[in-house]
Motif scaffolding. Structure first.
Motif, PDB file in Angstrom:
ATOM      1  N   PHE A  51      21.412 -21.891 -28.855  1.00 44.81           N
ATOM      2  CA  PHE A  51      21.358 -22.996 -29.806  1.00 44.81           C
ATOM      3  C   PHE A  51      22.629 -23.148 -30.649  1.00 44.81           C
ATOM      4  CE2 PHE A  51      16.896 -21.805 -29.058  1.00 44.81           C
ATOM      5  CZ  PHE A  51      16.429 -23.019 -28.567  1.00 44.81           C
ATOM      6  N   TRP A  52      23.486 -22.126 -30.687  1.00 44.88           N
ATOM      7  CA  TRP A  52      24.774 -22.240 -31.356  1.00 44.88           C
ATOM      8  C   TRP A  52      25.856 -21.720 -30.416  1.00 44.88           C
ATOM      9  CZ3 TRP A  52      20.402 -20.303 -33.862  1.00 44.88           C
ATOM     10  CH2 TRP A  52      19.900 -21.087 -34.907  1.00 44.88           C
ATOM     11  N   ILE A  59      17.425 -27.749 -34.281  1.00 42.73           N
ATOM     12  CA  ILE A  59      18.616 -27.173 -34.908  1.00 42.73           C
ATOM     13  C   ILE A  59      19.253 -28.212 -35.830  1.00 42.73           C
ATOM     14  CG2 ILE A  59      20.844 -26.062 -34.482  1.00 42.73           C
ATOM     15  CD1 ILE A  59      18.403 -24.532 -33.413  1.00 42.73           C
ATOM     16  N   GLY A  94      21.679 -30.525 -37.517  1.00 40.71           N
ATOM     17  CA  GLY A  94      22.922 -31.135 -37.080  1.00 40.71           C
ATOM     18  C   GLY A  94      23.023 -31.353 -35.588  1.00 40.71           C
ATOM     19  N   GLU A  95      21.967 -31.017 -34.833  1.00 34.08           N
ATOM     20  CA  GLU A  95      21.990 -31.179 -33.378  1.00 34.08           C
ATOM     21  C   GLU A  95      20.858 -32.104 -32.951  1.00 34.08           C
ATOM     22  OE1 GLU A  95      24.256 -30.019 -31.417  1.00 34.08           O
ATOM     23  OE2 GLU A  95      25.300 -28.704 -32.840  1.00 34.08           O
ATOM     24  N   PRO A  96      21.027 -32.847 -31.848  1.00 35.34           N
ATOM     25  CA  PRO A  96      19.937 -33.697 -31.356  1.00 35.34           C
ATOM     26  C   PRO A  96      18.720 -32.848 -30.980  1.00 35.34           C
ATOM     27  CG  PRO A  96      22.012 -34.159 -30.206  1.00 35.34           C
ATOM     28  CD  PRO A  96      22.251 -32.943 -31.026  1.00 35.34           C
ATOM     29  N   GLU A  97      17.554 -33.388 -31.226  1.00 37.94           N
ATOM     30  CA  GLU A  97      16.341 -32.644 -30.923  1.00 37.94           C
ATOM     31  C   GLU A  97      16.170 -32.524 -29.412  1.00 37.94           C
ATOM     32  OE1 GLU A  97      11.643 -33.227 -31.905  1.00 37.94           O
ATOM     33  OE2 GLU A  97      13.077 -33.408 -33.585  1.00 37.94           O
TER      34      GLU A  97
END
Length: 543
Positions: free
Chosen positions: A306-307, A249, A251-254
């Motif tokens: 995820f969001w 995603i 802007g998010e850590p993998e």
């Protein structure tokens, strides 16, 4: 699919229950016959026949019954296996599984029949040859009658309890199938028709050749009368296909592990409109596929996962393990409700995080087309075939089914299990009712003088009716109580095969108990009516 080993063991357990009930019936009949022949057996013993010789004679008679019944049993087995095979979808069963009565089945059946005949014939034979010879000759057929009556009653109790166990298991499977049949897949499959076409070879080697062909076919199909919308995809609803993997995603850590896995489906436009899904945002369009726009329509579960703290529409993601064009960042343009994509799976009720992206990103040799119709979906199968051939006459078309048919195929095994276990339960119920009837009928014939005396002393027909039916209900009541104690052991073994019904479901247990008591009442009614017609003077004259 459920664990096949567990299913086979449960089927064997169910068949064994029916075998025990049938064996108990045979034992009861042999006990009754031995009682009638008590004077004959006593005379044989008085004339020098040893107990072992008489037991062997009675066992030989039991074995003769078993051998005579074998052809009928084999015939019924052949009919049953053919019915089972006819109920199984041919394209859903591995080629190496066949349903037939082979030599191994015959050997096993003969062995079981002979063993059963010995086991259930031995107890009546031993019972018939025990007791005091002088008393047996003096009293005729009534020697050891109390012990035989107790044994017969015990066998009836065993039959009722085993029938309850079999019926509880059968009803739980029937309810499981009913629950699956009404399972909400997240969209209405009734108006949807599907089929697949295959695009191999040199004509489809150039880039986007499959995309252009798929879109041409969709345009032709959507122009047909009775078609509301359609889309082509590497996936067919409730059938299979698609791809997937780990997602990243923006802007998010993998994230790694199962929580980062999604299903990725490539489709032409009108996905939500065809499947009848509401959209927060907008649907995919054909133009986005032509221009390779990296957009996506995601499921509610994917948006939630995820969001979680912001609107998913406008968010971006990519497949973490993809390279080249597959590594594109997809922008979410719409969110649709969760739906079952790959059929009804009783073992997994969790929604699947899924994303629909333009077909250009997921082109496939094996492509499915999903069509929304205004009427019966099967009525458009021929026009759709013609439209595909008009686009390319060389394309093989296969797997022509409505989505509702795919839905039913996803749990067809449970329908088969319900049918088999239901048959086992009904046969067990019938055998148990025959056992109750047989014992009461014999009891009435043996107690004719007693009933005559009761009526001579002032008992009316209602009292006799209560006497006989009360005895039948007493036996069935004890059997039901024992069965209710034993049934949870069997249902616990089947718990992984049940869906939305507890292995200890009180409604199921109560319903089966009520049915058994009701059937026992009906089985008691005929002997009770016969007892009511006993003439006191005739009975006393016989005494």
């Amino acid at each position: 699919p459920p664990d096949v080993t567990t299913v086979i063991w449960l089927m064997m357990a169910g068949v064994t229950l029916v075998l025990l009930i049938a064996g108990s019936n045979v034992a009861n009949l042999l006990l009754a016959r031995a009682s009638v022949r008590q004077r004959e057996i006593s005379l044989r013993a008085a004339l020098g026949a040893g107990r072992g010789r008489i037991v062997r004679q009675l066992l030989a008679e039991s074995l003769a019954l078993s051998v005579v019944s074998l052809p009928l049993g084999i015939l019924l087995a052949e009919v049953g296996t053919r019915l089972i095979a006819a109920d199984m979808p041919p394209d859903q069963v591995p080629y190496y599984i066949t349903w037939s009565v082979d030599y191994r089945s015959l050997i096993y059946s003969v062995a079981v029949a002979l063993t059963t005949a010995v086991i259930f014939g031995l107890a009546p034979a031993l019972q018939a040859t025990r007791g005091n010879l002088h008393d047996a000759l003096k009293e005729g057929t009534r020697g050891n009658s109390a012990r035989r009556s107790l044994l017969r009653s015990s066998l009836v109790v065993a039959q009722v309890s085993l029938a309850l166990v079999a019926l509880v298991g059968a009803l739980l499977f029937v309810r499981t199938f009913s629950n699956l049949d009404t399972y909400d897949v997240g969209f209405n499959p009734k108006p949807l028709m599907t089929m697949r076409f295959y695009m191999p070879g040199q004509p489809y080697d150039p880039p986007d050749a499959r995309l252009r062909r798929s879109q041409d076919i969709v345009s032709r199909v959507e122009a047909l009368p009775g078609v509301s919308a359609a889309f082509a995809s590497n996936f067919v609803p409730l059938s299979g296909g698609g791809g997937g993997g780990r997602v990243a995603i923006e802007g998010e850590p993998e994230v790694r592990g199962p929580q980062a896995q999604i299903t990725l489906i490539g489709a032409t436009g009108h996905v939500a409109r065809t499947m009848g899904l509401s959209v927060r945002g907008r649907d995919l369009t054909e133009d986005e596929g032509n221009s390779h726009q990296a957009v996506a329509l995601v499921s509610q579960e994917m948006a939630r996962r995820f969001w979680p703290n912001r609107e998913a529409v406008g968010g971006r993601f990519r497949m973490a393990d993809a390279t080249g064009e597959g590594a594109s960042w997809f922008t979410v343009v719409g969110v649709v409700p969760d739906a079952k994509l790959y059929g009804v799976d009783p073992s997994n009720d969790q929604p699947t995080p899924a994303a629909f992206v333009p077909y250009a990103f997921q082109q496939a040799l094996n492509t499915g087309i999903t069509i929304r119709t205004a009427g019966d979906p099967t009525s458009i199968s021929s026009p759709v075939r013609d439209a595909i051939r008009a686009s390319d006459a060389n394309l093989p078309v296969f797997n022509v089914r409505s989505v509702d048919q795919w839905r039913q195929l996803s749990y067809w095994q449970y329908g088969l299990y319900g049918w088999i276990f239901g048959t086992i339960g009904v046969v067990g119920l019938l055998l148990a009712s025959v056992g109750v009837y047989g014992v009461l009928s014999y009891s009435v014939s043996q107690r004719t003088q007693e009933i005559g005396v009761r009526m001579a002393l002032g008992a009316d027909q209602r009292d006799v009716l209560k006497l006989v039916i009360g005895y039948g209900l007493l036996l069935s009541g004890i059997g039901v109580a024992v069965g209710l104690a034993l049934a949870p052991l069997g249902t616990m073994a089947a718990r992984q095969l049940l869906y939305h019904v507890s292995p200890f479901d009180p409604v199921t247990f109560a319903a089966v108990a009520a049915v058994l008591v009701g059937v026992s009442f009906l089985a008691s009614w005929v002997p009770a009516r016969r007892a009511m017609r006993v003439q006191p003077m005739i009975a006393l004259r016989g005494e």
